[in-house]
Design a protein around this motif. Structure first.
Motif, PDB file in Angstrom:
ATOM      1  N   THR A   1       0.912  -1.224   0.013  1.00 37.35           N
ATOM      2  CA  THR A   1       0.015   0.071   0.221  1.00 37.35           C
ATOM      3  C   THR A   1       0.824   1.253  -0.050  1.00 37.35           C
ATOM      4  O   THR A   1       1.619   1.492   0.681  1.00 37.35           O
ATOM      5  N   PRO A   2       0.780   2.199  -1.154  1.00 36.15           N
ATOM      6  CA  PRO A   2       1.503   3.410  -1.009  1.00 36.15           C
ATOM      7  C   PRO A   2       1.139   4.251   0.090  1.00 36.15           C
ATOM      8  O   PRO A   2      -0.002   4.230   0.806  1.00 36.15           O
ATOM      9  N   PRO A   3       1.922   5.227   0.666  1.00 33.17           N
ATOM     10  CA  PRO A   3       1.664   6.195   1.667  1.00 33.17           C
ATOM     11  C   PRO A   3       0.662   6.877   1.156  1.00 33.17           C
ATOM     12  O   PRO A   3       0.080   7.233   0.031  1.00 33.17           O
ATOM     13  N   PHE A   4      -0.676   6.979   2.109  1.00 31.02           N
ATOM     14  CA  PHE A   4      -1.767   7.847   1.700  1.00 31.02           C
ATOM     15  C   PHE A   4      -1.516   9.418   1.388  1.00 31.02           C
ATOM     16  O   PHE A   4      -0.425   9.832   2.026  1.00 31.02           O
ATOM     17  N   SER A   5      -2.093   9.976   0.178  1.00 29.93           N
ATOM     18  CA  SER A   5      -2.105  11.098  -0.055  1.00 29.93           C
ATOM     19  C   SER A   5      -3.451  11.887  -0.479  1.00 29.93           C
ATOM     20  O   SER A   5      -4.188  10.934  -1.292  1.00 29.93           O
ATOM     21  N   LEU A   6      -3.830  12.807  -0.131  1.00 33.68           N
ATOM     22  CA  LEU A   6      -4.987  13.482  -0.736  1.00 33.68           C
ATOM     23  C   LEU A   6      -4.556  14.261  -2.080  1.00 33.68           C
ATOM     24  O   LEU A   6      -5.460  14.523  -2.772  1.00 33.68           O
ATOM     25  N   ASP A   7      -3.273  14.096  -2.612  1.00 36.45           N
ATOM     26  CA  ASP A   7      -2.973  14.950  -3.848  1.00 36.45           C
ATOM     27  C   ASP A   7      -2.650  13.880  -4.950  1.00 36.45           C
ATOM     28  O   ASP A   7      -2.676  14.328  -5.976  1.00 36.45           O
ATOM     29  N   THR A   8      -2.500  12.672  -4.588  1.00 33.76           N
ATOM     30  CA  THR A   8      -2.230  11.622  -5.681  1.00 33.76           C
ATOM     31  C   THR A   8      -3.239  10.777  -5.557  1.00 33.76           C
ATOM     32  O   THR A   8      -4.005  10.481  -4.683  1.00 33.76           O
ATOM     33  N   THR A   9      -3.529   9.648  -6.508  1.00 29.47           N
ATOM     34  CA  THR A   9      -4.196   8.456  -6.351  1.00 29.47           C
ATOM     35  C   THR A   9      -3.317   7.377  -5.966  1.00 29.47           C
ATOM     36  O   THR A   9      -1.947   7.341  -6.048  1.00 29.47           O
TER      37      THR A   9
ATOM     38  N   LYS B   1      -6.093  15.702   6.962  1.00 27.65           N
ATOM     39  CA  LYS B   1      -5.980  17.040   6.573  1.00 27.65           C
ATOM     40  C   LYS B   1      -5.417  18.092   7.603  1.00 27.65           C
ATOM     41  O   LYS B   1      -4.698  19.034   7.377  1.00 27.65           O
ATOM     42  N   GLY B   2      -5.865  17.780   8.749  1.00 32.10           N
ATOM     43  CA  GLY B   2      -5.208  18.606   9.958  1.00 32.10           C
ATOM     44  C   GLY B   2      -3.960  18.075  10.269  1.00 32.10           C
ATOM     45  O   GLY B   2      -3.390  18.449  11.436  1.00 32.10           O
ATOM     46  N   GLY B   3      -3.350  17.086   9.656  1.00 27.33           N
ATOM     47  CA  GLY B   3      -2.073  16.492  10.113  1.00 27.33           C
ATOM     48  C   GLY B   3      -2.262  15.277  11.185  1.00 27.33           C
ATOM     49  O   GLY B   3      -1.090  15.211  11.671  1.00 27.33           O
ATOM     50  N   LYS B   4      -3.370  14.880  11.361  1.00 27.58           N
ATOM     51  CA  LYS B   4      -3.513  13.810  12.534  1.00 27.58           C
ATOM     52  C   LYS B   4      -4.195  12.636  12.046  1.00 27.58           C
ATOM     53  O   LYS B   4      -4.721  12.645  10.848  1.00 27.58           O
ATOM     54  N   ARG B   5      -4.015  11.509  12.628  1.00 31.72           N
ATOM     55  CA  ARG B   5      -4.484  10.341  12.473  1.00 31.72           C
ATOM     56  C   ARG B   5      -4.997   9.518  13.666  1.00 31.72           C
ATOM     57  O   ARG B   5      -4.430   9.817  14.814  1.00 31.72           O
ATOM     58  N   ALA B   6      -5.976   8.670  13.644  1.00 25.59           N
ATOM     59  CA  ALA B   6      -6.438   8.388  14.714  1.00 25.59           C
ATOM     60  C   ALA B   6      -5.500   6.886  15.033  1.00 25.59           C
ATOM     61  O   ALA B   6      -4.746   6.576  14.266  1.00 25.59           O
ATOM     62  N   ALA B   7      -5.528   6.350  16.397  1.00 22.84           N
ATOM     63  CA  ALA B   7      -4.574   5.548  16.653  1.00 22.84           C
ATOM     64  C   ALA B   7      -4.758   4.244  16.048  1.00 22.84           C
ATOM     65  O   ALA B   7      -5.905   3.791  15.922  1.00 22.84           O
ATOM     66  N   GLY B   8      -3.680   3.956  15.181  1.00 21.49           N
ATOM     67  CA  GLY B   8      -3.667   2.566  14.496  1.00 21.49           C
ATOM     68  C   GLY B   8      -4.430   2.770  13.059  1.00 21.49           C
ATOM     69  O   GLY B   8      -4.372   1.661  12.491  1.00 21.49           O
ATOM     70  N   GLU B   9      -4.726   3.997  12.738  1.00 23.57           N
ATOM     71  CA  GLU B   9      -5.099   4.233  11.428  1.00 23.57           C
ATOM     72  C   GLU B   9      -4.186   4.086  10.331  1.00 23.57           C
ATOM     73  O   GLU B   9      -3.133   4.588  10.381  1.00 23.57           O
ATOM     74  N   SER B  10      -4.438   3.198   9.297  1.00 24.83           N
ATOM     75  CA  SER B  10      -3.390   2.592   8.444  1.00 24.83           C
ATOM     76  C   SER B  10      -3.646   3.477   6.996  1.00 24.83           C
ATOM     77  O   SER B  10      -4.576   3.970   6.928  1.00 24.83           O
ATOM     78  N   ASP B  11      -2.557   3.492   6.358  1.00 24.17           N
ATOM     79  CA  ASP B  11      -2.612   4.093   4.962  1.00 24.17           C
ATOM     80  C   ASP B  11      -3.846   3.314   4.179  1.00 24.17           C
ATOM     81  O   ASP B  11      -4.562   3.733   3.433  1.00 24.17           O
TER      82      ASP B  11
ATOM     83  N   ALA C   1      -6.528   1.964   5.280  1.00 25.01           N
ATOM     84  CA  ALA C   1      -7.820   2.302   5.840  1.00 25.01           C
ATOM     85  C   ALA C   1      -8.252   3.935   5.146  1.00 25.01           C
ATOM     86  O   ALA C   1      -9.310   4.277   5.081  1.00 25.01           O
ATOM     87  N   LEU C   2      -7.237   4.722   5.345  1.00 24.19           N
ATOM     88  CA  LEU C   2      -7.524   6.231   4.625  1.00 24.19           C
ATOM     89  C   LEU C   2      -7.853   6.044   3.211  1.00 24.19           C
ATOM     90  O   LEU C   2      -8.530   6.585   2.601  1.00 24.19           O
ATOM     91  N   TRP C   3      -7.002   5.023   2.358  1.00 30.53           N
ATOM     92  CA  TRP C   3      -7.330   4.806   0.919  1.00 30.53           C
ATOM     93  C   TRP C   3      -8.698   4.425   0.695  1.00 30.53           C
ATOM     94  O   TRP C   3      -9.345   4.981  -0.188  1.00 30.53           O
ATOM     95  N   SER C   4      -9.013   3.321   1.527  1.00 30.65           N
ATOM     96  CA  SER C   4     -10.466   2.865   1.455  1.00 30.65           C
ATOM     97  C   SER C   4     -11.545   3.952   1.688  1.00 30.65           C
ATOM     98  O   SER C   4     -12.528   4.057   1.146  1.00 30.65           O
ATOM     99  N   ALA C   5     -11.112   4.698   2.962  1.00 28.56           N
ATOM    100  CA  ALA C   5     -12.073   5.665   2.937  1.00 28.56           C
ATOM    101  C   ALA C   5     -12.209   6.890   1.860  1.00 28.56           C
ATOM    102  O   ALA C   5     -13.332   7.221   1.585  1.00 28.56           O
TER     103      ALA C   5
END
Length: 90
Positions: free
Chosen positions: A7-15, A56-66, A68-72
């Motif tokens: 899984t690539p690092p999550f980003s809001l700017d790339t796919t 977007k605010g520079g935070k993640r929930a505890a244990g939130e993976s890349d 999980a963020l891509w899926s969201a």
């Protein structure tokens, strides 16, 4: 395809998938047209929106993976209309 793919690092700017390749475009298409999204609950939509807002605010929930963020992000892009910000009726 993709079972052993890192899984690539999550980003809001790339796919997540490389859009310059046929396989990347195909993976993206299948991800956003997943019929399981028809059964996404309001609670899941809200949780996904909150996860992306935290990121977007520079935070993640505890244990939130890349992953999980891509899926969201994928779920929301498939469900939420980009102009109105409201769920697209099935």
């Amino acid at each position: 395809w993709g079972m052993m793919e890192k899984t690539p690092p999550f980003s809001l700017d790339t796919t997540r998938y490389d859009q310059s390749t046929w396989i990347g475009r195909t993976k993206h298409f299948f991800a956003v047209t997943n019929p399981a999204y028809l059964f996404t609950s309001e609670a899941q939509i809200k949780a996904d929106q909150e996860a992306l807002e935290r990121f977007k605010g520079g935070k993640r929930a505890a244990g939130e993976s890349d992953d999980a963020l891509w899926s969201a992000r994928t779920r929301l892009s498939a469900i939420i209309h980009p102009d109105t910000g409201k769920p697209i009726p099935p």
